[in-house]
Design an enzyme around this catalytic site. Sequence first.
Site, PDB file in Angstrom:
ATOM      1  N   SER A 139       0.834  -1.200   0.000  1.00 16.89           N
ATOM      2  CA  SER A 139       0.000   0.000   0.000  1.00 16.89           C
ATOM      3  C   SER A 139       0.874   1.257   0.000  1.00 16.89           C
ATOM      4  CB  SER A 139      -0.952  -0.039   1.207  1.00 16.89           C
ATOM      5  OG  SER A 139      -1.970   0.923   1.091  1.00 16.89           O
ATOM      6  N   ASP A 201      -7.611  -4.225  -7.546  1.00 18.67           N
ATOM      7  CA  ASP A 201      -7.188  -3.320  -6.461  1.00 18.67           C
ATOM      8  C   ASP A 201      -7.261  -1.877  -6.946  1.00 18.67           C
ATOM      9  OD1 ASP A 201      -6.088  -2.080  -4.289  1.00 18.67           O
ATOM     10  OD2 ASP A 201      -4.104  -3.004  -4.473  1.00 18.67           O
ATOM     11  N   HIS A 319      -7.436  -5.155  -2.331  1.00 20.53           N
ATOM     12  CA  HIS A 319      -6.226  -4.562  -1.761  1.00 20.53           C
ATOM     13  C   HIS A 319      -5.693  -5.381  -0.589  1.00 20.53           C
ATOM     14  CE1 HIS A 319      -3.347  -1.369  -1.200  1.00 20.53           C
ATOM     15  NE2 HIS A 319      -3.737  -1.142   0.047  1.00 20.53           N
TER      16      HIS A 319
END
Length: 623
Positions: A139, A201, A319
């Site tokens: 991330s 994602d 994600h």
Amino acid sequence: MEAEASAFETSEMVATFVASTPLVSESWRLCSLANATAPMGFVTEKTGDGVGYLAFSGVQTGHSILDPNWASLVPLETAGPGLFGPLVCGGEGEDYRNPVMVHAGLLELFMSMYRSDTLTNQILALKDNCKAIVITGHSLGGTTASLLALWLLCHLQSVCVTPPVLCITFGSPMLGNDSLSRAILRERWGGNFCHVVSKHDIMPRLLFAPSATLTTQMQLLLQHWHFAMSSTTTTIAAALLGDQVKAEFLGFIMASLENSSLQEAAGEEAASGLLFWPFGNYLLCSQEGAICLDNATSVVKMMHLMLMTCSLNDFTEDHLRYGEYVRRVSSQYLKQTNFLQEELNCESSYEIGLALALQSTGISSQEPVATLAKDCLKIARPLGRIPRLNCAKLAISLSKVNPYRAQIEWYKMCCDESDDQMGYYDAFKRRGSSKRGDQVNMNRHKLASFWDNIIEQLQNNQLPYDFHRRAKWVCAFQFYKLLVEPLDIAEYYRNGKHKVEGQYLKNGRPRRFQISDWWWKEFRANKEENSSRTKFASLTQDSCFWARVEEAWEWLANLQTDNDASKQEMWENINNFDGYARGLIELKEVSEDVLAKNSSYTLWTEELRKLSSALVCPAPLSH
């Protein structure tokens, strides 16, 4: 020290490497550990085979990617002088009008960690004690990992013995603009980066959309992700993201990607519609497998096409599913052996490869986007032998343009020996209508086109990685610049462009000459200095000398019109240039045409001498 090229030259090699080693799985294990135990921090580990890992947590709440104060792009050089030197060499290697830019908030997030001795001590310890270094992050931690890897690669350029560096990110947002992507290609560092991106994602695609339109929704989504990374508790934020909010959110991202595709279809550069641009290799994962791409345009297209098959629930939860995707990567090639025989009804092995790659993206051959995805994969084919073949073709082309250069050399000799004693620069600037002058001007344009084509090919990765370090091409480029740039300067001032666009050095200098400066500077860095000259150079070694003379003439004129407050600065500029020019002459770094009786420089020194005797100079000249 000359930078060593990446061990990986194509995305196919990167994919084979990461699929056959535990690097991806180990990286994800440590990212998960950092998410759970080191929010806003990182963890390190050295494995038994000598590989050192540094993993950044994806839980970063100190500087939000959505904060309006940090949402803009800023020059990478604002991080500090020399921190990313090879990437931000200013006007030398990159177009100064298109500097390397990165997301302000993500840069500040990196800098807040970099300023801590803990991070720099840890990464330098890994450098000294490990056979190889893997920097990874999930991330927002992925962008910090990318910036640290770029910093380390810049740092290692001055170190003799260096360990290999690989950066692996998971679901990382885009970091910078297309100039950053070109700079990384130029340094041949693309193979040092592998960005793992799952099929649906939204985080890697987030910055393709204007941030102002997504702030509220993204704050809820980040809050949900951060809680989910560090615990298994369902969050209130997830409940607040209803289907309508999700649909609006997904719609904004899709609209931005579609707009970029339309611009490219209209013949515009794909990057022109997007502030952020990919760099390195992208391992695009689905439930069916993975493909690896290093063509930035193809990466953006495939991220768009894969997202078109997304459900509202998938784009928020994908994600958090990288553990599942990573487990599938190592079995990618084994899985291909189970490909349904009826789907292999192809005319060639190349078509079979395309079909396998399409299946790995999770896009069925029956879906409407399948044809577009296949076309995109065709564009993404590795260049293979093309760079070497292009280099061979350029060698032939060079032999064909050399007569143009020889004609300009002959023109310079004629000007230097002319009875008017103006010299090369002034003869071209003041030329009338003549066949010889027109021919030289045409040759100037032909040579410019030749070198511009080389620069474009190099930046598009169509030439060998070390092309700009090969003596033959560096020296040819330098000779061209010293011979022809004075003519470009003469034409600039002859046509009065300085009155409209400003002085040549700041606003008119072509990018090819700036790149030539950078090539030559890097080439000379490891060369011994030549002994002092015994006679004047055949070509003035400062190719911008005549542009400085033109500015010096303007300063003299301004002395007689400007107010007293600005005259002090004018005198300082004049004295500085006068000292600089005299230094070049003393070292015999100028051609004899500079000292011609009626050259612009000689006339300038005479005018300066007259003005100095007529005016009271605040700072005495040294003659």
